[in-house]
Design a protein around this motif. Sequence first.
Motif, mmCIF file in Angstrom:
data_model
loop_
_atom_site.group_PDB
_atom_site.id
_atom_site.type_symbol
_atom_site.label_atom_id
_atom_site.label_comp_id
_atom_site.label_asym_id
_atom_site.label_seq_id
_atom_site.Cartn_x
_atom_site.Cartn_y
_atom_site.Cartn_z
ATOM 1 N N SER A 42 -4.478 16.412 -3.242
ATOM 2 C CA SER A 42 -5.011 15.616 -2.143
ATOM 3 C C SER A 42 -4.898 14.136 -2.477
ATOM 4 C CB SER A 42 -6.467 15.979 -1.865
ATOM 5 O OG SER A 42 -6.581 17.323 -1.441
ATOM 6 N N THR A 43 -4.519 13.337 -1.486
ATOM 7 C CA THR A 43 -4.289 11.912 -1.717
ATOM 8 C C THR A 43 -5.144 11.046 -0.818
ATOM 9 O OG1 THR A 43 -2.432 11.894 -0.157
ATOM 10 C CG2 THR A 43 -1.921 12.296 -2.475
ATOM 11 N N ASN A 44 -5.336 9.819 -1.254
ATOM 12 C CA ASN A 44 -6.065 8.822 -0.494
ATOM 13 C C ASN A 44 -5.449 7.460 -0.777
ATOM 14 O OD1 ASN A 44 -8.620 6.727 -0.539
ATOM 15 N ND2 ASN A 44 -8.783 8.244 1.105
ATOM 16 N N TYR A 45 -5.286 6.651 0.281
ATOM 17 C CA TYR A 45 -4.643 5.353 0.149
ATOM 18 C C TYR A 45 -5.485 4.257 0.772
ATOM 19 C CZ TYR A 45 -0.415 8.093 -0.781
ATOM 20 O OH TYR A 45 0.514 8.970 -1.296
ATOM 21 N N ALA A 46 -5.370 3.074 0.201
ATOM 22 C CA ALA A 46 -5.942 1.906 0.837
ATOM 23 C C ALA A 46 -5.186 1.632 2.130
ATOM 24 C CB ALA A 46 -5.858 0.697 -0.089
ATOM 25 N N ASP A 47 -5.889 1.120 3.137
ATOM 26 C CA ASP A 47 -5.254 0.853 4.425
ATOM 27 C C ASP A 47 -4.050 -0.080 4.299
ATOM 28 O OD1 ASP A 47 -8.362 0.840 6.350
ATOM 29 O OD2 ASP A 47 -7.043 2.475 5.750
ATOM 30 N N SER A 48 -4.112 -1.011 3.375
ATOM 31 C CA SER A 48 -3.061 -2.003 3.230
ATOM 32 C C SER A 48 -1.741 -1.435 2.718
ATOM 33 C CB SER A 48 -3.524 -3.125 2.295
ATOM 34 O OG SER A 48 -3.848 -2.613 1.011
ATOM 35 N N VAL A 49 -1.760 -0.220 2.162
ATOM 36 C CA VAL A 49 -0.536 0.352 1.606
ATOM 37 C C VAL A 49 -0.122 1.644 2.291
ATOM 38 C CG1 VAL A 49 -1.081 -0.669 -0.624
ATOM 39 C CG2 VAL A 49 -1.641 1.736 -0.203
ATOM 40 N N LYS A 50 -0.893 2.123 3.238
ATOM 41 C CA LYS A 50 -0.560 3.357 3.936
ATOM 42 C C LYS A 50 0.794 3.242 4.621
ATOM 43 C CE LYS A 50 -5.225 5.112 4.846
ATOM 44 N NZ LYS A 50 -6.238 5.421 5.878
ATOM 45 N N GLY A 51 1.608 4.267 4.449
ATOM 46 C CA GLY A 51 2.935 4.276 5.030
ATOM 47 C C GLY A 51 3.986 3.616 4.175
ATOM 48 N N ARG A 52 3.579 2.908 3.133
ATOM 49 C CA ARG A 52 4.520 2.215 2.254
ATOM 50 C C ARG A 52 4.519 2.768 0.832
ATOM 51 N NH1 ARG A 52 3.856 -2.940 1.030
ATOM 52 N NH2 ARG A 52 1.581 -2.941 1.295
ATOM 53 N N PHE A 53 3.349 3.155 0.353
ATOM 54 C CA PHE A 53 3.215 3.655 -1.017
ATOM 55 C C PHE A 53 2.991 5.160 -1.013
ATOM 56 C CE2 PHE A 53 1.404 -0.463 -3.115
ATOM 57 C CZ PHE A 53 2.471 -1.179 -2.604
ATOM 58 N N THR A 54 3.462 5.818 -2.062
ATOM 59 C CA THR A 54 3.252 7.243 -2.235
ATOM 60 C C THR A 54 2.835 7.524 -3.670
ATOM 61 O OG1 THR A 54 4.926 7.789 -0.564
ATOM 62 C CG2 THR A 54 4.242 9.542 -2.065
ATOM 63 N N ILE A 55 1.709 8.203 -3.831
ATOM 64 C CA ILE A 55 1.249 8.580 -5.155
ATOM 65 C C ILE A 55 1.606 10.045 -5.399
ATOM 66 C CG2 ILE A 55 -1.078 9.229 -4.385
ATOM 67 C CD1 ILE A 55 -2.123 8.092 -7.058
ATOM 68 N N SER A 56 2.000 10.359 -6.618
ATOM 69 C CA SER A 56 2.339 11.724 -6.988
ATOM 70 C C SER A 56 1.998 11.930 -8.457
ATOM 71 C CB SER A 56 3.819 12.021 -6.723
ATOM 72 O OG SER A 56 4.650 11.175 -7.486
ATOM 73 N N ARG A 57 2.063 13.172 -8.906
ATOM 74 C CA ARG A 57 1.747 13.451 -10.305
ATOM 75 C C ARG A 57 2.571 14.613 -10.819
ATOM 76 N NH1 ARG A 57 -4.491 14.730 -10.383
ATOM 77 N NH2 ARG A 57 -4.081 15.382 -12.559
ATOM 78 N N ASP A 58 2.774 14.622 -12.121
ATOM 79 C CA ASP A 58 3.436 15.704 -12.823
ATOM 80 C C ASP A 58 2.459 16.181 -13.884
ATOM 81 O OD1 ASP A 58 4.952 17.386 -14.449
ATOM 82 O OD2 ASP A 58 6.771 16.210 -14.220
ATOM 83 N N ASN A 59 1.775 17.271 -13.602
ATOM 84 C CA ASN A 59 0.734 17.746 -14.504
ATOM 85 C C ASN A 59 1.284 18.175 -15.863
ATOM 86 O OD1 ASN A 59 -1.288 17.305 -12.592
ATOM 87 N ND2 ASN A 59 -1.094 19.382 -11.740
#
Length: 121
Positions: free
Chosen positions: A56-73
């Motif tokens: 599950s992800t959450n973004y600041a309004d200022s970066v929504k649509g531009r930034f993507t967070i991901s992880r490799d466990n």
Amino acid sequence: QVQLVESGGGLVQAGGSLRLSCAASGSIFSIDTMGWYRQAPGKQRDLVARITSDGSTNYADSVKGRFTISRDNAKNTVYLQMNSLKPEDTAVYYCNAAIQTTWRPRWADFWGQGTQVTISS
């Protein structure tokens, strides 16, 4: 002992892209939420994005649509893909993670030392 090490920062032109990485190492049993924060000169440190262990992800309004967070466990690593960069994205970016160590069952927050991101106009 646990360490978070950021990499991938640098100087890019407005409209360009950059990918940040943060690798956790040490006596790690489990990692829950991981996130990215940033701090611009003269401003407080703010949340950019975070991702839970189930994706599950959450973004600041200022970066929504531009930034993507991901992880490799498997690699204990979190990434931040930054596209359509703007000069106002210029800041020091810090990695954060909630980690349960192998020697203590309590959850604790760990921080990286930060990586500089500079966007030219």
